[in-house]
Design an enzyme around this catalytic site. Sequence first.
Site, PDB file in Angstrom:
ATOM      1  N   ASP A  16      15.693  37.840  27.583  1.00  0.00           N
ATOM      2  CA  ASP A  16      17.350  39.047  26.976  1.00  0.00           C
ATOM      3  C   ASP A  16      17.668  38.748  28.134  1.00  0.00           C
ATOM      4  O   ASP A  16      19.453  38.642  27.738  1.00  0.00           O
ATOM      5  CB  ASP A  16      17.362  40.096  26.486  1.00  0.00           C
ATOM      6  N   GLU A  51      21.997  58.181  50.308  1.00  0.00           N
ATOM      7  CA  GLU A  51      23.147  56.821  50.819  1.00  0.00           C
ATOM      8  C   GLU A  51      24.654  58.047  51.389  1.00  0.00           C
ATOM      9  O   GLU A  51      24.736  58.987  50.544  1.00  0.00           O
ATOM     10  CB  GLU A  51      23.779  56.396  49.749  1.00  0.00           C
ATOM     11  N   ASP A 111      25.797  46.379  46.710  1.00  0.00           N
ATOM     12  CA  ASP A 111      27.387  47.039  47.078  1.00  0.00           C
ATOM     13  C   ASP A 111      28.021  46.652  47.404  1.00  0.00           C
ATOM     14  O   ASP A 111      29.350  46.525  47.184  1.00  0.00           O
ATOM     15  CB  ASP A 111      27.370  48.494  46.755  1.00  0.00           C
ATOM     16  N   ASP A 113      13.418  38.395  34.394  1.00  0.00           N
ATOM     17  CA  ASP A 113      13.387  38.804  32.945  1.00  0.00           C
ATOM     18  C   ASP A 113      12.328  38.634  32.499  1.00  0.00           C
ATOM     19  O   ASP A 113      11.649  36.868  32.419  1.00  0.00           O
ATOM     20  CB  ASP A 113      14.627  38.082  32.772  1.00  0.00           C
ATOM     21  N   ASP A 136      13.393  42.787  34.441  1.00  0.00           N
ATOM     22  CA  ASP A 136      13.073  44.302  33.311  1.00  0.00           C
ATOM     23  C   ASP A 136      11.776  44.876  34.536  1.00  0.00           C
ATOM     24  O   ASP A 136      10.943  43.847  35.125  1.00  0.00           O
ATOM     25  CB  ASP A 136      12.057  43.812  32.226  1.00  0.00           C
TER      26      ASP A 136
END
Length: 528
Positions: free
Chosen positions: A35, A273, A336, A31, A39
């Site tokens: 925040d 994927e 995932d 970051d 990013d």
Amino acid sequence: MPIADPASPSDSIPWWRRGVVYQVYPRSFQDSDGDGIGDLAGIAARLDHIAALGVDAIWLSPIFPSPMCDFGYDVADYCGVDPMFGDLAAFDRLLAAVHTRGLKLLLDFVPNHSSTAHPWFVASRSSRDDPKRDWYIWRDPAPGGGPPNNWVSDMGGPAWEYDTATGQYYLHTFLKEQADLNWRNPAVVAAMRDVMRFWLDRGVDGFRIDVLWHIVKADGLPDNPANPDWRSGMAEKLSLLQHHSTDQPEAHDHTADMRVLADGYGDRVLVGEIFLPRDRLMRWYGTPARPGVHLPFNFELIENPWDRDTLAALIAGYDAAIPAHGWPNWVVGSHDAPRIAARIGEAQARVAAMLLLTLRGTPTLYQGDELGIGRVDIPADRIRDPQDLRQPGQGLGRDRSRTPMAWGDGPHAGFSTTEPWLPLHPDWRTRNVAAQAADAESMLHLYRRILALRRAEPALSIGTMRVVDAPAGVLAYERIHEERTLTILLNMTAAPVACDWRGVARLSTLSGTPQQGMLRADEGLVVV
């Protein structure tokens, strides 16, 4: 039997065959603006860490404008950058910085569905007569009412959402905020090709294509058959066999067209994927005359038990199944899947690092695995993953793999100046980049050493491979290039194993001197 490699010299082999991909989950890397969310400027600030690892390419999970119902996989503008990550100028700066370091950059391309906030869907929903109505999959209710068929969302519940304004249902394979695009409409196909061109013209080096096997549905949308093996407690999506909602022949045609487009830009790569059984996965390589994606993702190391016999069989079987025009690939972690160190423990995670980076094929390394981040328990009030919130108690939560990187032992681990969007792993004060960079025996240094050896030894990047006999509990294979042979020995047990290896141990996963004729507990060796 070893699998033949291309006869061309190594310098003519595409970078994606020789190289290693590093996945960055942008929300959780660094970051820069306080925040609590990572990013693009943060990624740019940490590029030296990625370059020092010795990888060749970065894959960014989605950065596009999005309501973030599924953290960027609900795209509201395919040709922009969400303000929480920056803007197109910030992306261009990051891309230039990546290329300056000799690295490549891949973007996540999400062609199956858009956000319901996308202007295309807003128009489609406005009227049955709107020109974009057929850009999505709309159907009348079933006779007697209810959804048009029995399809189940991968997030749980029906895959159809009723729209009262127009009196029809729209299809959503995932969240109701993620409406499936209609790839049987040529206008949709053309629009998505334009998206790919937009980013390729900007200079990206390829795409990881999200849920590629979902993009086309069977004509007529028939019911999916019931799964006879489904039991209560299993994910609801597994209650049906997705025969008609996935893996349709037309999807292969679209993929071949994507390949033509990408190849027109030179040395680019498409990673698909695709969660399918091996025989069906191989079809996504296409044919020599009409190839598909360069790399259909291979999840077998994630999906199978971590034991020698299982892995030896799957490695040999997968390698043998690769078509002559294809190239293997391997992953042990992703945004995932549960962390590799959480699944098998830190000692074996070191062995997994050697396995991943010495098998024949292109490895993808997930951020944080180079630190050995393990189990992270997410408190109930910090859960953010919609899949976990919709199907609680089933172990489907993905937040545990998306927690922020730890860069040091200062406030918030150097990730942010404020509380991060997800909690850090519990041992972040000692398990962080700075601490491991200062420890020559750390997981981080092990990854660096293996990657350096891979770069120095063409046998490890482009050589052939042969699984060989070894004592119980030991996985062994050879990597061969020209006259050079390297043997990899992986002790997948927590006990020493007598193993009659001879030669010079180039690298061990453990500190200290390897013992001739023996593998120490949880030890991996590369022997010349």
